[in-house]
Design an enzyme around this catalytic site. Structure first.
Site, PDB file in Angstrom:
ATOM      1  N   HIS A  48      40.978  31.319  46.792  1.00  0.00           N
ATOM      2  CA  HIS A  48      40.364  32.444  47.502  1.00  0.00           C
ATOM      3  C   HIS A  48      41.396  33.532  47.726  1.00  0.00           C
ATOM      4  O   HIS A  48      42.512  33.259  48.160  1.00  0.00           O
ATOM      5  CB  HIS A  48      39.802  31.983  48.861  1.00  0.00           C
ATOM      6  CG  HIS A  48      39.389  33.118  49.744  1.00  0.00           C
ATOM      7  ND1 HIS A  48      40.009  33.402  50.941  1.00  0.00           N
ATOM      8  CD2 HIS A  48      38.414  34.066  49.602  1.00  0.00           C
ATOM      9  CE1 HIS A  48      39.447  34.461  51.493  1.00  0.00           C
ATOM     10  NE2 HIS A  48      38.473  34.875  50.707  1.00  0.00           N
ATOM     11  N   SER A  49      41.056  34.770  47.385  1.00  0.00           N
ATOM     12  CA  SER A  49      41.888  35.938  47.660  1.00  0.00           C
ATOM     13  C   SER A  49      43.287  35.759  47.046  1.00  0.00           C
ATOM     14  O   SER A  49      43.408  35.520  45.849  1.00  0.00           O
ATOM     15  CB  SER A  49      41.945  36.171  49.176  1.00  0.00           C
ATOM     16  OG  SER A  49      42.454  37.437  49.486  1.00  0.00           O
ATOM     17  N   ARG A  50      44.346  35.826  47.843  1.00  0.00           N
ATOM     18  CA  ARG A  50      45.693  35.652  47.290  1.00  0.00           C
ATOM     19  C   ARG A  50      45.841  34.292  46.612  1.00  0.00           C
ATOM     20  O   ARG A  50      46.533  34.173  45.593  1.00  0.00           O
ATOM     21  CB  ARG A  50      46.732  35.802  48.403  1.00  0.00           C
ATOM     22  CG  ARG A  50      48.190  35.746  47.927  1.00  0.00           C
ATOM     23  CD  ARG A  50      49.135  35.963  49.105  1.00  0.00           C
ATOM     24  NE  ARG A  50      50.528  36.003  48.674  1.00  0.00           N
ATOM     25  CZ  ARG A  50      51.317  34.941  48.559  1.00  0.00           C
ATOM     26  NH1 ARG A  50      50.820  33.725  48.828  1.00  0.00           N
ATOM     27  NH2 ARG A  50      52.575  35.074  48.180  1.00  0.00           N
TER      28      ARG A  50
END
Length: 281
Positions: free
Chosen positions: A97-99
């Protein structure tokens, strides 16, 4: 669920292990300033997996890195490979998720023979810059790191205040999402409460990849990639990232309503349905 811990070349990473050993091995990587509790709602809904959700270095209950530099995104790759080696997983899936999704993509591009699935939420490749911007990027990172050295982390008078601060942060969260992250990530010291994230995580990377370098990683990924994009998430604000994705042949995109943390309490079942189908293939 059971707690787990990994000693990796001077850094201890802690996390949670869900599911059943012998099923599809999956390593889940959370976003910036989150922790592995980011997956607490989703993990119980994933079928036939041996899932390790990890607190990345400097976040949650894992060790902070002792060096004075930034938390450059490629530093996590070696720790993921070492973690998989400790688990004796020659091949494994990545959920990011995300980074954490950016880290997962770089890991899959660096070691394409070891990654069986690449499941991404609101993320793909790291943001890239033009080569001529490298000195500016370096200066910005060093100045930020020097300035951060003299700063103290934010302190709160109560645990509830720390939760409320996260609810109203840069990426707003509903109460139940902020609460599960806080239970894992907030510490108490001398009557004050604070988020146990390394303050150096707030500094930008000293170096960012160029478009050509980022593409070199994604070009090495030949497995089908499944990406979930939230209609009210962050990726809609980065046309550079969207054009990069459009040029990728082996990626399937699922557009869902919701915000950047749509995999948490409100829409975890929708996300689970997509990835249960993907992981079963």
């Amino acid at each position: 669920m059971r707690e787990c811990s990994f000693e990796l070349d001077g850094v201890t990473l802690k996390g949670k292990r869900w599911g059943e050993e012998g099923k599809l091995p999956v390593i889940a990587l959370h976003g910036w300033l989150d922790n592995c509790a980011s997956f607490d709602f989703l993990a119980p809904l994933l079928n036939d997996v041996d899932l390790v959700t990890i607190d990345l270095a400097g976040q949650g209950q894992s060790d902070h890195r002792s060096h004075s530099g930034a938390y450059n995104i490629w530093l996590d790759i070696m720790e993921i490979i070492m973690l998989a080696d400790q688990l004796k997983w020659e091949k494994f899936a990545l959920l990011g998720h995300s980074r954490g999704g950016m880290i997962a993509t770089l890991t899959a591009g660096t070691f394409p023979d070891r990654v069986s699935h690449l499941a991404l939420i609101e993320s793909f490749a790291p943001q890239f810059v033009e080569a001529k911007e490298a000195p500016i990027q370096m200066a910005a990172a060093i100045n930020a790191l020097i300035g951060i050295r003299d700063k103290n982390r934010s302190e709160f008078n109560s645990f509830d205040d720390a939760v409320k601060a996260r609810e109203q942060g840069f990426l707003k969260l509903v109460h139940q999402d902020a609460l599960v992250l806080a239970k894992r990530g907030v510490i108490e010291r001398e009557g004050k409460y604070m988020w146990n994230n390394d303050i150096k995580l707030n500094a930008p990377s000293e170096i960012k990849f160029t478009l050509e370098q980022a593409r070199a990683f994604t070009d090495r990924i030949t497995i089908p990639i499944e990406l979930i994009i939230a209609k009210d998430g962050l990726m809609e604000d980065f046309p550079q990232a969207k054009s990069f994705i459009d040029e990728t042949q082996n990626i399937k995109i699922h557009y869902l309503s919701g915000d950047h943390h749509l995999h948490m309490s409100h829409q975890c079942q929708q996300v689970a349905d997509i990835y249960n189908d993907y992981f079963s293939r």
